[in-house]
Design an enzyme around this catalytic site. Structure first.
Site, PDB file in Angstrom:
ATOM      1  N   ASP A  50     -12.987  -2.191 -14.362  1.00 49.64           N
ATOM      2  CA  ASP A  50     -13.066  -3.584 -13.948  1.00 49.64           C
ATOM      3  C   ASP A  50     -11.842  -4.270 -14.541  1.00 49.64           C
ATOM      4  O   ASP A  50     -11.798  -4.569 -15.732  1.00 49.64           O
ATOM      5  CB  ASP A  50     -14.351  -4.230 -14.464  1.00 49.64           C
ATOM      6  CG  ASP A  50     -14.438  -5.715 -14.139  1.00 49.64           C
ATOM      7  OD1 ASP A  50     -13.517  -6.238 -13.476  1.00 49.64           O
ATOM      8  OD2 ASP A  50     -15.416  -6.355 -14.573  1.00 49.64           O
ATOM      9  N   SER A 128       4.634  -7.238  -4.013  1.00 53.26           N
ATOM     10  CA  SER A 128       4.382  -7.663  -2.639  1.00 53.26           C
ATOM     11  C   SER A 128       5.548  -8.501  -2.144  1.00 53.26           C
ATOM     12  O   SER A 128       6.238  -9.153  -2.949  1.00 53.26           O
ATOM     13  CB  SER A 128       3.099  -8.501  -2.566  1.00 53.26           C
ATOM     14  OG  SER A 128       2.920  -9.072  -1.274  1.00 53.26           O
ATOM     15  N   TYR A 141      -2.125 -15.464  -5.437  1.00 53.17           N
ATOM     16  CA  TYR A 141      -1.613 -14.124  -5.146  1.00 53.17           C
ATOM     17  C   TYR A 141      -0.091 -14.106  -5.254  1.00 53.17           C
ATOM     18  O   TYR A 141       0.488 -13.218  -5.891  1.00 53.17           O
ATOM     19  CB  TYR A 141      -2.054 -13.698  -3.753  1.00 53.17           C
ATOM     20  CG  TYR A 141      -1.658 -12.284  -3.386  1.00 53.17           C
ATOM     21  CD1 TYR A 141      -2.348 -11.197  -3.930  1.00 53.17           C
ATOM     22  CD2 TYR A 141      -0.619 -12.028  -2.496  1.00 53.17           C
ATOM     23  CE1 TYR A 141      -2.001  -9.901  -3.596  1.00 53.17           C
ATOM     24  CE2 TYR A 141      -0.268 -10.733  -2.164  1.00 53.17           C
ATOM     25  CZ  TYR A 141      -0.960  -9.674  -2.719  1.00 53.17           C
ATOM     26  OH  TYR A 141      -0.614  -8.380  -2.384  1.00 53.17           O
ATOM     27  N   LYS A 145       2.065 -11.956  -8.052  1.00 54.62           N
ATOM     28  CA  LYS A 145       2.992 -10.892  -7.655  1.00 54.62           C
ATOM     29  C   LYS A 145       4.422 -11.226  -8.074  1.00 54.62           C
ATOM     30  O   LYS A 145       5.181 -10.324  -8.474  1.00 54.62           O
ATOM     31  CB  LYS A 145       2.907 -10.657  -6.151  1.00 54.62           C
ATOM     32  CG  LYS A 145       1.604 -10.010  -5.706  1.00 54.62           C
ATOM     33  CD  LYS A 145       1.374  -8.655  -6.350  1.00 54.62           C
ATOM     34  CE  LYS A 145       0.127  -7.970  -5.833  1.00 54.62           C
ATOM     35  NZ  LYS A 145      -0.068  -6.630  -6.414  1.00 54.62           N
ATOM     36  N   THR A 176      -3.328  -0.505   6.032  1.00 54.38           N
ATOM     37  CA  THR A 176      -4.449  -0.035   5.226  1.00 54.38           C
ATOM     38  C   THR A 176      -5.749  -0.265   6.001  1.00 54.38           C
ATOM     39  O   THR A 176      -5.782  -1.017   6.983  1.00 54.38           O
ATOM     40  CB  THR A 176      -4.516  -0.791   3.898  1.00 54.38           C
ATOM     41  OG1 THR A 176      -4.729  -2.188   4.173  1.00 54.38           O
ATOM     42  CG2 THR A 176      -3.217  -0.625   3.117  1.00 54.38           C
TER      43      THR A 176
END
Length: 244
Positions: A50, A128, A141, A145, A176
């Site tokens: 986790d 990313s 996000y 990144k 994906t």
């Protein structure tokens, strides 16, 4: 090729998507591969993890060393994305994104460094294109990144003299299972596929194996003079200017 014979690699988030392709590529080239993520991995020795728990990274590294006795390659691939702009995001959600996407890789690197010094090992972080640009509603996000890209350079600078290299790969749209399921959920999946292919100069989206191929090169000894770099794998998307 057998570039990783006798070497041990840890791939976080290695059960699916880009992580799975990387784990398979490293194993195909001779590595002893472990993965770490939520849930069991039927194809690789794995450890439940986790990455929102700050104690998890050090425990995972300890488990790899206990089983393999060494660590040569660390691939920080596990991550998460939340859809929210700055004004819509709670502090708890913001912190969770940064914890999983940035703090967990930092802690994994920190715990791995003593072992990577012994093997003159390599780290590859999966960043990313959103660490370079942004899609709408991806504030946390993008920030995480971009931070991971910065951490990559810092580790390369601080630990290069110890024989440790650190690079990052910044994928764009990769096919994906998660992305393919997202496309299939659209009202007109075929139209969406045409539209998203059109924004890429190569005329298509990417395959996880194409990301894995670059990761394997960066992790291998033949890339011994390559460190502190961020490699974009996006079919030319970031290079293409939008039409007026």
């Amino acid at each position: 090729m057998n570039r990783f014979a006798g070497k041990t690699a840890l791939v976080t988030g290695g059960r699916s998507g880009i992580g799975r392709a990387i784990a398979q590529r490293l194993r195909d080239e001779g590595a002893n591969v472990y993965t770490a993520q939520r849930g069991a991995d039927d194809d690789f020795p794995s450890f439940p993890a986790d990455f929102s728990d700050p104690d998890s990274p050090a425990r995972i590294i300890e488990q790899v060393i206990a089983q393999a006795g060494q660590l040569d390659v660390l691939i920080n691939n596990a991550g998460m994305m939340q859809e929210a702009s700055v004004d819509d995001m709670s502090l708890a959600d913001w912190q969770r994104s940064l914890t999983v996407n940035l703090t967990a890789p930092f802690l994994l690197i920190q715990a791995a460094l003593p072992h990577l010094r012994k093997t003159k090992g390599s780290i590859v972080n999966i960043g990313s294109v959103e660490g370079l640009g942004s899609n709408p509603g991806h504030a946390a996000y993008c920030a995480s990144k971009a931070g991971l890209h910065g951490l990559t350079r810092a580790v390369a600078v601080d630990h290069g003299a110890e024989g440790i290299r650190c690079n990052a790969v910044a994928p764009g749209w990769i096919d994906t299972d998660l992305n393919l399921d997202f496309i299939d959920s659209m009202d007109d999946p075929d139209a969406f596929r045409r539209d998203i292919a059109r924004i890429h100069p190569v005329g298509r989206t990417g395959d996880p194996k194409e990301v894995a191929a670059l990761v394997a090169f960066l992790a291998a000894e033949e890339a011994g003079f390559v460190t502190g770099q961020i490699y974009t794998v996006d079919g030319g998307r970031m290079a293409k200017l939008s039409l007026p």
